[in-house]
Design a protein around this motif. Structure first.
Motif, PDB file in Angstrom:
ATOM      1  N   PRO A  40      51.185  35.273  55.357  1.00 52.38           N
ATOM      2  CA  PRO A  40      50.805  36.683  55.536  1.00 52.38           C
ATOM      3  C   PRO A  40      51.489  37.617  54.664  1.00 52.38           C
ATOM      4  N   GLY A  41      50.590  38.580  53.913  1.00 54.56           N
ATOM      5  CA  GLY A  41      51.020  39.780  53.111  1.00 54.56           C
ATOM      6  C   GLY A  41      50.573  39.462  51.757  1.00 54.56           C
ATOM      7  N   TRP A  42      50.110  38.182  51.480  1.00 53.30           N
ATOM      8  CA  TRP A  42      49.429  37.833  49.927  1.00 53.30           C
ATOM      9  C   TRP A  42      47.947  38.096  50.171  1.00 53.30           C
ATOM     10  N   GLN A  43      47.389  38.669  48.865  1.00 54.06           N
ATOM     11  CA  GLN A  43      45.930  38.553  48.688  1.00 54.06           C
ATOM     12  C   GLN A  43      45.666  37.714  47.460  1.00 54.06           C
ATOM     13  N   GLU A  44      44.804  36.646  47.406  1.00 59.06           N
ATOM     14  CA  GLU A  44      44.632  35.821  46.249  1.00 59.06           C
ATOM     15  C   GLU A  44      43.270  36.567  45.554  1.00 59.06           C
ATOM     16  N   LEU A  45      43.333  36.531  44.223  1.00 60.43           N
ATOM     17  CA  LEU A  45      42.688  37.018  43.165  1.00 60.43           C
ATOM     18  C   LEU A  45      42.285  35.901  42.306  1.00 60.43           C
ATOM     19  N   ARG A  46      41.093  35.267  42.068  1.00 59.34           N
ATOM     20  CA  ARG A  46      40.785  33.951  41.588  1.00 59.34           C
ATOM     21  C   ARG A  46      40.296  34.268  40.139  1.00 59.34           C
ATOM     22  N   LEU A  47      40.669  33.510  39.033  1.00 57.46           N
ATOM     23  CA  LEU A  47      40.304  33.569  37.518  1.00 57.46           C
ATOM     24  C   LEU A  47      40.020  32.285  37.250  1.00 57.46           C
ATOM     25  N   ASP A  48      38.803  32.114  36.709  1.00 58.35           N
ATOM     26  CA  ASP A  48      38.389  30.614  36.166  1.00 58.35           C
ATOM     27  C   ASP A  48      37.340  30.979  35.065  1.00 58.35           C
ATOM     28  N   LEU A  49      37.083  29.910  34.238  1.00 60.91           N
ATOM     29  CA  LEU A  49      36.346  30.357  32.961  1.00 60.91           C
ATOM     30  C   LEU A  49      34.878  29.748  33.377  1.00 60.91           C
ATOM     31  N   ASN A  50      34.710  28.868  34.626  1.00 62.50           N
ATOM     32  CA  ASN A  50      33.469  28.524  35.132  1.00 62.50           C
ATOM     33  C   ASN A  50      32.949  29.434  35.972  1.00 62.50           C
ATOM     34  N   PRO A  51      31.833  30.228  35.821  1.00 65.20           N
ATOM     35  CA  PRO A  51      31.266  31.215  36.707  1.00 65.20           C
ATOM     36  C   PRO A  51      30.662  30.416  38.035  1.00 65.20           C
ATOM     37  N   ASP A  52      30.519  29.142  37.914  1.00 67.84           N
ATOM     38  CA  ASP A  52      30.158  28.244  39.143  1.00 67.84           C
ATOM     39  C   ASP A  52      30.996  28.406  40.108  1.00 67.84           C
ATOM     40  N   ALA A  53      32.333  28.535  39.551  1.00 62.78           N
ATOM     41  CA  ALA A  53      33.443  28.458  40.722  1.00 62.78           C
ATOM     42  C   ALA A  53      33.346  29.868  41.684  1.00 62.78           C
ATOM     43  N   ARG A  54      32.680  30.655  41.277  1.00 71.62           N
ATOM     44  CA  ARG A  54      32.480  31.865  41.798  1.00 71.62           C
ATOM     45  C   ARG A  54      33.988  32.751  41.785  1.00 71.62           C
ATOM     46  N   PRO A  55      34.760  32.907  40.866  1.00 68.43           N
ATOM     47  CA  PRO A  55      35.853  33.535  40.845  1.00 68.43           C
ATOM     48  C   PRO A  55      35.624  35.149  40.974  1.00 68.43           C
ATOM     49  N   ASP A  56      36.914  35.754  41.030  1.00 67.18           N
ATOM     50  CA  ASP A  56      36.739  37.222  40.931  1.00 67.18           C
ATOM     51  C   ASP A  56      36.696  37.610  39.418  1.00 67.18           C
ATOM     52  N   PHE A  57      37.314  36.932  38.549  1.00 66.47           N
ATOM     53  CA  PHE A  57      37.362  37.145  37.144  1.00 66.47           C
ATOM     54  C   PHE A  57      36.868  35.915  36.359  1.00 66.47           C
ATOM     55  N   VAL A  58      35.980  36.163  35.547  1.00 72.38           N
ATOM     56  CA  VAL A  58      35.528  34.795  34.757  1.00 72.38           C
ATOM     57  C   VAL A  58      36.230  35.185  33.192  1.00 72.38           C
ATOM     58  N   ALA A  59      37.266  34.464  33.180  1.00 73.34           N
ATOM     59  CA  ALA A  59      38.009  34.469  31.824  1.00 73.34           C
ATOM     60  C   ALA A  59      38.621  32.978  31.552  1.00 73.34           C
ATOM     61  N   SER A  60      39.010  32.867  30.448  1.00 75.57           N
ATOM     62  CA  SER A  60      40.011  31.914  29.936  1.00 75.57           C
ATOM     63  C   SER A  60      41.515  32.336  29.938  1.00 75.57           C
ATOM     64  N   LEU A  61      42.325  31.303  30.118  1.00 76.40           N
ATOM     65  CA  LEU A  61      43.865  31.500  30.178  1.00 76.40           C
ATOM     66  C   LEU A  61      44.477  32.371  29.125  1.00 76.40           C
ATOM     67  N   THR A  62      43.808  31.954  27.847  1.00 76.05           N
ATOM     68  CA  THR A  62      44.230  32.691  26.577  1.00 76.05           C
ATOM     69  C   THR A  62      43.818  34.008  26.346  1.00 76.05           C
ATOM     70  N   ASP A  63      42.544  34.455  27.242  1.00 75.59           N
ATOM     71  CA  ASP A  63      42.089  35.873  27.232  1.00 75.59           C
ATOM     72  C   ASP A  63      41.706  36.373  28.536  1.00 75.59           C
ATOM     73  N   MET A  64      42.655  36.901  29.157  1.00 74.13           N
ATOM     74  CA  MET A  64      42.540  37.440  30.449  1.00 74.13           C
ATOM     75  C   MET A  64      42.385  39.067  30.443  1.00 74.13           C
ATOM     76  N   GLY A  65      41.881  39.764  29.596  1.00 72.65           N
ATOM     77  CA  GLY A  65      41.520  40.971  29.243  1.00 72.65           C
ATOM     78  C   GLY A  65      40.843  41.697  30.423  1.00 72.65           C
ATOM     79  N   VAL A  66      40.266  40.902  31.102  1.00 72.39           N
ATOM     80  CA  VAL A  66      39.551  41.495  32.334  1.00 72.39           C
ATOM     81  C   VAL A  66      40.685  41.882  33.605  1.00 72.39           C
ATOM     82  N   VAL A  67      41.693  41.397  33.436  1.00 71.15           N
ATOM     83  CA  VAL A  67      42.878  41.973  34.378  1.00 71.15           C
ATOM     84  C   VAL A  67      43.763  42.920  33.680  1.00 71.15           C
TER      85      VAL A  67
END
Length: 227
Positions: A40-67
């Motif tokens: 309790p007390g944590w909220q997950e935000l999800r980031l993945d390069l694959n849009p089919d994973a339905r993440p909150d952010f579509v991005a690579s580990l080396t360019d997370m400029g959307v965050v």
């Protein structure tokens, strides 16, 4: 409880949820996020390069400029960094550091190539160590990536670099983390690192009895491809 005027007292506001950025999250499945962040007390935000994973952010580990910079309380990375080339690792870790708040932390796990090398040196390179959802895993799979997945055309499973405990400690330190702890989980053939932005943090990796990594007592271990 009521006030002397007869009106109800204003309840104290609930504490704001802390956010964990789950990088390389893959398709959402129960248990994929570490238990520390399912509390309790944590909220997950999800980031993945694959849009089919339905993440909150579509991005690579080396360019997370959307965050946004300094916008999350924690970063969780499970078996991602080994899929980067060595020259990309410092870039990814710098991105982890950038998005964290000043009191933030990163929890990182990945294969322990030292354990794999010890098994190979003992003449057991192709012995099944455990069975994953993808099938049997050998020491060679830990080094190079799951061979059956690669043979089927899934080149995303290729391992492009590897870490010992000392190399992982050095990479996180060079990336700007002030306090780094690394543990070898020999039974799981993995490394675990807990890295705080601020120095002097003594919190242990949840669920593990932490022992200092070789090269983690003071200055970072010398050499290595990650800075």
């Amino acid at each position: 409880m009521t006030s002397t005027s007869g009106t109800s007292a204003t309840p104290a506001p609930a504490p704001a949820a802390r956010t964990v950025l789950h990088v390389g999250c893959g398709v959402q499945k129960p248990g994929r996020l570490h238990a520390m962040f399912r509390a309790p007390g944590w909220q997950e935000l999800r980031l993945d390069l694959n849009p089919d994973a339905r993440p909150d952010f579509v991005a690579s580990l080396t360019d997370m400029g959307v965050v946004d910079s300094a916008s999350v309380d924690a970063v969780y990375s499970s078996h991602n960094l080994e899929h980067l080339f060595p020259h990309e690792v410092p870039v990814a870790l710098a991105e982890f550091r950038r998005v964290l708040k000043d009191d933030g932390l990163a929890l990182v796990t990945l294969p322990d190539v030292q354990t794999a090398a010890e098994i190979i040196a003992a003449g057991q390179a192709t012995r099944t160590l455990y069975t994953s959802p993808l099938g049997p895993v050998t020491a060679l799979d830990i080094l190079y990536g799951h061979h059956r997945s690669l043979a089927s055309g899934n080149l995303l499973m290729l391992h492009k670099c590897g870490f010992t405990d000392a190399l992982l400690h050095r990479a996180l330190t060079v990336a700007g983390f002030g306090s780094v702890r690394v543990r070898r989980d020999r039974a799981g053939y993995s490394l675990w690192a807990l890295a705080h932005v601020q120095p002097g943090q003594t919190r242990e990796i949840p669920g593990f009895a932490v022992t200092p990594a070789s090269g983690s007592g003071g200055a970072p271990a010398p050499g290595g491809p990650f800075g």
